[in-house]
Design an enzyme around this catalytic site. Structure first.
Site: not given
Ligand SMILES: Cc1cc2nc3c(=O)[nH]c(=O)nc-3n(C[C@H](O)[C@H](O)[C@H](O)COP(=O)(O)O)c2cc1C
Ligand SMILES: Cc1cc2nc3c(=O)[nH]c(=O)nc-3n(C[C@H](O)[C@H](O)[C@H](O)COP(=O)(O)OP(=O)(O)OC[C@H]3O[C@@H](n4cnc5c(N)ncnc54)[C@H](O)[C@@H]3O)c2cc1C
Ligand code: FES
Lengths: 266, 325
Positions: B149, B152, B266, B287
């Site tokens: 990662n 972030c 999304g 996610g």
């Molecule tokens: C509450 C939260 C915590 C997250 N923590 C991490 C993390 O620890 N490492 C990481 O690579 N991405 C993290 N993400 C990003 C997600 O893995 C993902 O890339 C992002 O939310 C887009 O996907 P989604 O729209 O399906 O949520 C986090 C996202 C959210 C909402």
């Protein structure tokens, strides 16, 4: 309550049975959610997927105010805050929710207590009803102080507690329209000058719970508080809801929402 | 189109997803990571699967991706750290994690009993910290892949600052590549002018696959208190609101590099997932949809399968990069 001993978390389809205005913007909703109704503990909450909220996608958390184990219904008491609660207030019986719960740890009352002071502010008072029920069942003498802004909003809830506690509860209104004129912490502070209790529980906004935690410390009485937080998942996975405690930065949704007042870093 | 026939059990009213049994070849291969279907969870939204295992049988997933873990415990940012936005949410968690040792002894050990491939997401403030985690975890045979990662948005050093500079990203990935033969996935940020520049730098440095996107940066304000809604002022957005950004980034990256991609952003239905596969993703990660629907991962798997049945697609791999344009 340790996680292992808690009722299993379920996501059940829950139909809205009733959704009535009880004064001001306050409403009591009844959901038919038998698995949750039959297992929930005082202080636990549900995480609701409210129908018709696609753009406002997150679930909304609400404390389980009362549970009818025979019918399999739960009640929750809510005030209109923003889009979700406004939309919710317009839904009619029959609307289908996804209801996740029962969530959180619930109150853990010390053993062998004889008296308890419960302090609730606003809709936060809902978290004290099932607790009061349980305490009464265990022959604990319960004194409830309930605070709100106006008589208008809180009377229906106060009456429900009157019926349970068999006598008028201690109502405070900040605009002085009923009962003690002032907030519930002032009333609780006055009470603690001449009375002692074996346990204090407080639920409401942080400004209130932190004051009551102080009062309890001065009175040297064990105290638990309910803490709110904005939530993502509501199951303990996202770490969105954390609060600082002597145990570290912990999740309100599953490590709380009830905390020992002493462990909270205010 | 019905994606999942969620049947309500009349006695208990509990939602039990009922899935169709018609055969579609659903397995995909992400550079040596064999997934029985193209669906995993997105890091940080699913912890190490334990909480969601109350709703989802993890062995049905293509893989479980863990919350990013660092060499030492991180406490993340102060609350409030999550808020709703139109069609999504925004967070500034800041990768709170217990550190690699506690994870390995606790939730990772548990996950390793669940009979599902594991993608371990790795966070760090510096190249050495990323190396530290990969070195420590590399001898664990139950870990199938590392997801680095470097994207972030919610930490001040490391994280996205590595992932926005092709030279820094390349150095970091080369350093961890030297330490492991496991499938090496690099997670990319959309917060750059041209994602393909970083994508190429990572592939040149030895990445086997790329996952994208991490959260685009955003901000939310409460007009009445005149304060930001997040403690860190800004945060990372997720949910359906970011899907068009993610789809475009996947498509651009698919055209630019020749490694498998994991599409993220999304996704809440099988159709969303299919769109990512058509744009070039080999697999997808779900996610924030989990927050709304705890069965979201299973619903996405079933939705992809149902799409294939309806469209006469016998092998899900036939969808990859199938966009007509
Ligand atoms: C509450 C939260 C915590 C997250 N923590 C991490 C993390 O620890 N490492 C990481 O690579 N991405 C993290 N993400 C990003 C997600 O893995 C993902 O890339 C992002 O939310 C887009 O996907 P989604 O729209 O399906 O949520 C986090 C996202 C959210 C909402
Ligand atoms: C464990 C728990 C139990 C709760 N129990 C009750 C209850 O019994 N009765 C009641 O009236 N309220 C309760 N609340 C607060 C209630 O969840 C919020 O009022 C509600 O989420 C507001 O949603 P909205 O769409 O109307 O507001 P918006 O402001 O439009 O909501 C936007 C986002 O912010 C979140 N949010 C807004 N205000 C709060 C808040 N005060 N606390 C947490 N999240 C918030 C929403 O959930 C949503 O994600 C509880 C909160 C928690 C954490
Ligand atoms: S709301 Fe996700 S961990 Fe508490």
């Amino acid at each position: 309550m340790t996680e292992e001993k808690r009722p299993k978390l379920v996501n059940e389809v829950a139909l809205l049975v009733d959704n009535r205005n009880v004064g001001g913007s306050w409403h009591v909703a009844t959901l038919h959610a038998p698995r949750i109704a039959r297992t929930c503990l005082p202080g636990q909450f549900v995480h609701l997927r409210i129908p018709g909220m696609t753009e406002h996608m997150l679930r909304r958390p609400f404390t389980i105010f009362d549970a009818d184990t025979t019918r399999g219904d739960i009640d929750f008491l809510y005030g209109i805050q923003g889009f979700g609660t406004d939309h919710l207030s317009k839904l009619e019986p029959g609307a289908a929710f996804e209801c996740e719960g029962p969530t959180g740890n619930g109150w853990s009352v010390p053993e062998d207590i004889k008296s308890a002071l419960l302090v609730g502010d606003g809709t936060g008072t809902a978290a004290l009803y099932l607790l009061a029920k349980q305490l009464i069942k265990n022959d604990v003498k319960v004194h409830l102080v309930m605070g709100g802004r106006t008589k208008h909003t809180i009377m229906d809830t106060a009456r429900k507690f009157d019926d349970l506690l068999d006598g008028p509860v201690d109502v405070c209104t900040t605009n002085g329209t009923f009962g003690f004129s002032g907030d519930c912490t002032e009333r609780a502070g006055d009470l603690l000058k001449d009375h002692s209790f074996d346990y204090i529980a407080c639920s409401g906004p942080r400004a209130i719970t932190s004051k009551v935690a102080d009062l309890a410390k001065q009175a040297n009485t064990p105290c638990q508080v309910w803490l709110g937080s904005h939530m993502g998942c509501g199951v303990g996975a996202c770490l969105g809801c954390v609060t600082d405690t002597t145990r570290g930065r912990v999740r309100v949704c599953v490590d709380g929402p009830i905390f020992d007042a002493e462990e909270v870093i205010w | 189109m019905v994606q999942t026939k969620n049947q309500v059990n009349q006695d208990t009213q509990t939602i039990e997803p009922q899935y169709s049994s018609t055969q579609v070849q659903m397995a995909v291969d992400v550079a040596g990571l064999h997934m029985k279907n193209p669906v995993t969870d997105a890091a940080g939204t699913f912890a190490a699967g334990r909480e969601y295992s109350q709703f989802v049988s993890l062995e049905k997933l293509g893989a479980v991706t863990t919350k990013s873990v660092a060499s030492e415990p991180w406490e993340g940012n102060v609350p409030p750290r999550i808020a709703e936005i139109d069609s999504g949410c925004i967070n500034c968690i800041g990768v709170q994690n217990p550190g690699m040792k506690a994870l390995r002894a606790g939730d990772l050990a548990w996950l390793e009993t669940q009979n599902v491939p594991i993608i371990l997401s790795v966070a760090g403030h510096s190249v050495d910290e990323y190396k530290g985690v990969v070195e420590y975890m590399n001898d664990d045979d139950k870990i199938n892949a590392f997801e680095i990662n470097i994207s972030c948005p919610n930490i001040s050093t490391g994280g996205m600052s590595l992932g926005t500079d092709p030279n820094e990203a390349g150095k970091c990935i080369r350093a961890v590549r030297d330490l492991t033969n496991k499938t090496l996935i690099v997670k990319l940020t959309p917060n750059v002018t041209d994602i393909t520049v970083i994508a190429k730098a990572c592939v040149d440095a030895g990445a086997d696959a790329l996952s994208l996107i991490n959260s685009p940066k955003g901000m939310v304000i409460d007009a009445y208190t005149r304060k930001p809604k997040l403690s860190r002022v800004e945060g990372g957005m997720s949910g359906p609101a970011v899907k068009p950004i993610a789809l475009r980034d996947v498509w651009e990256t698919h055209k630019a590099v020749d490694v498998p991609l994991i599409g993220i952003g999304g996704i809440r239905s099988g159709i969303d997932a299919v769109e990512f596969m058509l744009a070039g993703a080999t697999a997808v990660a779900v996610g924030s949809a989990n927050f709304v629907n705890p069965h979201a991962t299973l619903d996405v798997i079933e939705g992809i399968k149902q799409y294939c049945i309806d469209q006469g697609v016998s092998d899900v791999n036939d969808l990859i990069g199938g966009l007509i344009c």
